[in-house]
Scaffold this motif. Structure first.
Motif, PDB file in Angstrom:
ATOM      1  N   HIS A 179     -20.764  52.956  50.334  1.00 43.87           N
ATOM      2  CA  HIS A 179     -20.896  54.336  49.969  1.00 43.87           C
ATOM      3  C   HIS A 179     -22.228  54.282  49.101  1.00 43.87           C
ATOM      4  O   HIS A 179     -22.771  54.008  47.779  1.00 43.87           O
ATOM      5  N   ASP A 231     -13.339  54.048  48.342  1.00 39.71           N
ATOM      6  CA  ASP A 231     -13.030  53.562  47.830  1.00 39.71           C
ATOM      7  C   ASP A 231     -12.523  51.985  47.763  1.00 39.71           C
ATOM      8  O   ASP A 231     -12.707  51.382  47.103  1.00 39.71           O
ATOM      9  N   ASN A 232     -12.306  52.208  49.492  1.00 42.06           N
ATOM     10  CA  ASN A 232     -11.405  50.791  49.339  1.00 42.06           C
ATOM     11  C   ASN A 232     -12.144  50.641  50.721  1.00 42.06           C
ATOM     12  O   ASN A 232     -12.048  48.881  51.213  1.00 42.06           O
ATOM     13  N   LYS A 290      -9.225  58.265  49.304  1.00 42.94           N
ATOM     14  CA  LYS A 290      -9.165  56.691  48.854  1.00 42.94           C
ATOM     15  C   LYS A 290      -9.763  55.607  50.144  1.00 42.94           C
ATOM     16  O   LYS A 290     -10.012  54.083  49.820  1.00 42.94           O
TER      17      LYS A 290
END
Length: 428
Positions: free
Chosen positions: A366, A359-360, A356
């Motif tokens: 990334h 992804d945030n 999480k």
């Protein structure tokens, strides 16, 4: 002359005189495959290693040659051989040392791809690797046997940012009369010069901080020129007659440049792990600003690591620049300019929370890379170290609850704000 230059002057000027044909001040990209010989006798001398020059760009190229000279000067080496990637550099470093049945002793704290290369791939050559915690010097010494041909470590390890006590490991290597190979990718010669601390060979993934902009891949092997390859019969590639060159003995003929000449005349000739001239050009330009970039990388990393350590959503931070780190005193002694810009932190909530968080993040990219001017993030257990067993992941500092950060040169407060909002999302 370059022996007396400071770091930044060397990073800009070493290996880079104005082009004699045109006066071009920047090193040109010599985008050519082959080079015209003066005459048949000249060609014969080049092929017989009786004269240094350009034959074919798999072996030598002026742009790549300038980069080799610059890096050798920065690391304090006798010579250097550039190649296509950091992984290629590792094989290039081992190639002259190893025979079927030989082994290396390597740190347990290595990049996951290196662990795979050493535990799996090199076995196809009949080589093997013993992984040892290099903090335990007695264990390192005990792992060395009659078939050991090198000790291998990273100056600052990927992914945890753990630091190696290079002088201490070098003393063990000296006592065993085996070369010490140090991967200096994460420290760069700005933070650490392994040859001055006793290393025999230094390798880099030039893809990372040396280029610094995420544009090209490249690797290099730097030779200290200080190891006596003829002191025993353990290194016949360098000390014994070479059949492909009518019995020439590399160490006897080339002295402190024996390893470098072997890397070109045998390594690049037969393995073909060649760096292309455009990649060399980008890396030369990147190195010019290395001395400006690394202090900012380190400064930002220290601020962010200290902030993360105080955050209740974080279980632990591995940065050796923190006073709480078990490696802090080693970092102060061996890496006085800073502990680099790569480290991990453990997130409460484990694997799912890490996913999480990644992804945030908005500013952090990334990607499966590090050493960029931009800040980067990856969850090692599911990517770069996913081929390893859970035990190997833990030993490498890449457990399932761990996220790796490569801190760039942006404003630190913006990076902290990005981590703050991503941690908030990961906690829900």
């Amino acid at each position: 002359m370059s022996d007396n230059w400071g770091f930044d002057t060397t990073a800009i000027h070493a290996g880079a005189a104005p082009d004699p044909a045109t006066g071009a001040r920047q090193v040109p990209i010599y985008q050519t495959t082959a080079y015209v010989f003066k005459d048949a006798a000249h060609a014969a001398r080049l092929f017989g290693l009786q004269e240094v020059g350009y034959i074919y760009s798999r072996l030598t190229n002026p742009t790549v040659g300038a980069l080799q000279s610059r890096i050798a000067a920065m690391e304090g080496g006798a010579g250097a051989v550039c190649c296509s990637s950091g992984h290629a550099a590792q094989i290039m470093a081992l190639f002259p040392l190893m025979q079927p049945g030989c082994n290396i002793v390597a740190s347990t704290r290595l990049y996951g791809g290196t662990v795979t290369q050493f535990s799996q791939t090199i076995r196809r050559f009949g080589w093997s690797c013993k992984f040892v915690d290099l903090d335990d010097l007695d264990a390192v010494a005990a792992a060395i046997d009659d078939n050991t041909r090198a000790i291998f470590c990273e100056s600052i390890s990927n992914p945890g940012g753990y630091v190696t006590d290079i002088p201490a490991v070098a003393r063990v290597a000296d006592q065993a009369r085996v070369p010490l190979i140090v991967d200096n990718t994460l420290a760069t010669p700005y933070l650490c010069k392994p040859i001055e601390m006793g290393a025999t060979l230094v390798v880099h993934s030039l893809t990372k901080y040396m280029t610094g902009n995420g544009t090209v891949t490249g690797g290099v092997v730097v030779d200290s020129g200080k190891f006596d390859w003829s002191a025993s019969d353990k290194f016949p590639s360098l000390s014994a007659p070479e059949p492909a060159y009518h019995g020439l003995k590399f160490h006897e003929t080339f002295g402190n440049l024996a390893f470098t000449f072997h890397g070109i005349a045998i390594g690049l000739r037969d393995l073909g792990m060649t760096m292309n001239p455009q990649a060399a050009h980008y890396t030369l330009m990147g190195i010019e600003t290395l001395g400006l970039r690394m202090p900012r990388h380190v400064e930002n990393s220290q601020k962010i690591a200290e902030w993360l350590e105080k955050d209740p959503r974080v279980t632990s931070v591995t940065y050796a620049g923190l006073a709480s780190s078990p490696w802090h005193k080693t970092a102060e002694r061996v890496y006085p300019k800073g502990a680099g810009a790569l480290f991990t932190f453990a997130v409460k909530g484990g694997y799912d929370a890490c996913v999480k968080l990644v992804d945030n993040l908005k500013l952090f990219s990334h990607v499966a890379n590090l050493g960029d001017a931009r800040s980067l993030v990856i969850h090692s257990a599911s990517t770069t170290h996913s081929q390893l067993t859970p035990e190997q992941q833990k030993a490498a500092g890449a457990g399932p609850d761990v996220v790796r950060l490569s801190i760039g040169i942006e404003d630190a407060q913006d990076l902290i704000a990005d981590l703050d909002q991503a941690l908030a999302a990961a906690s829900n």
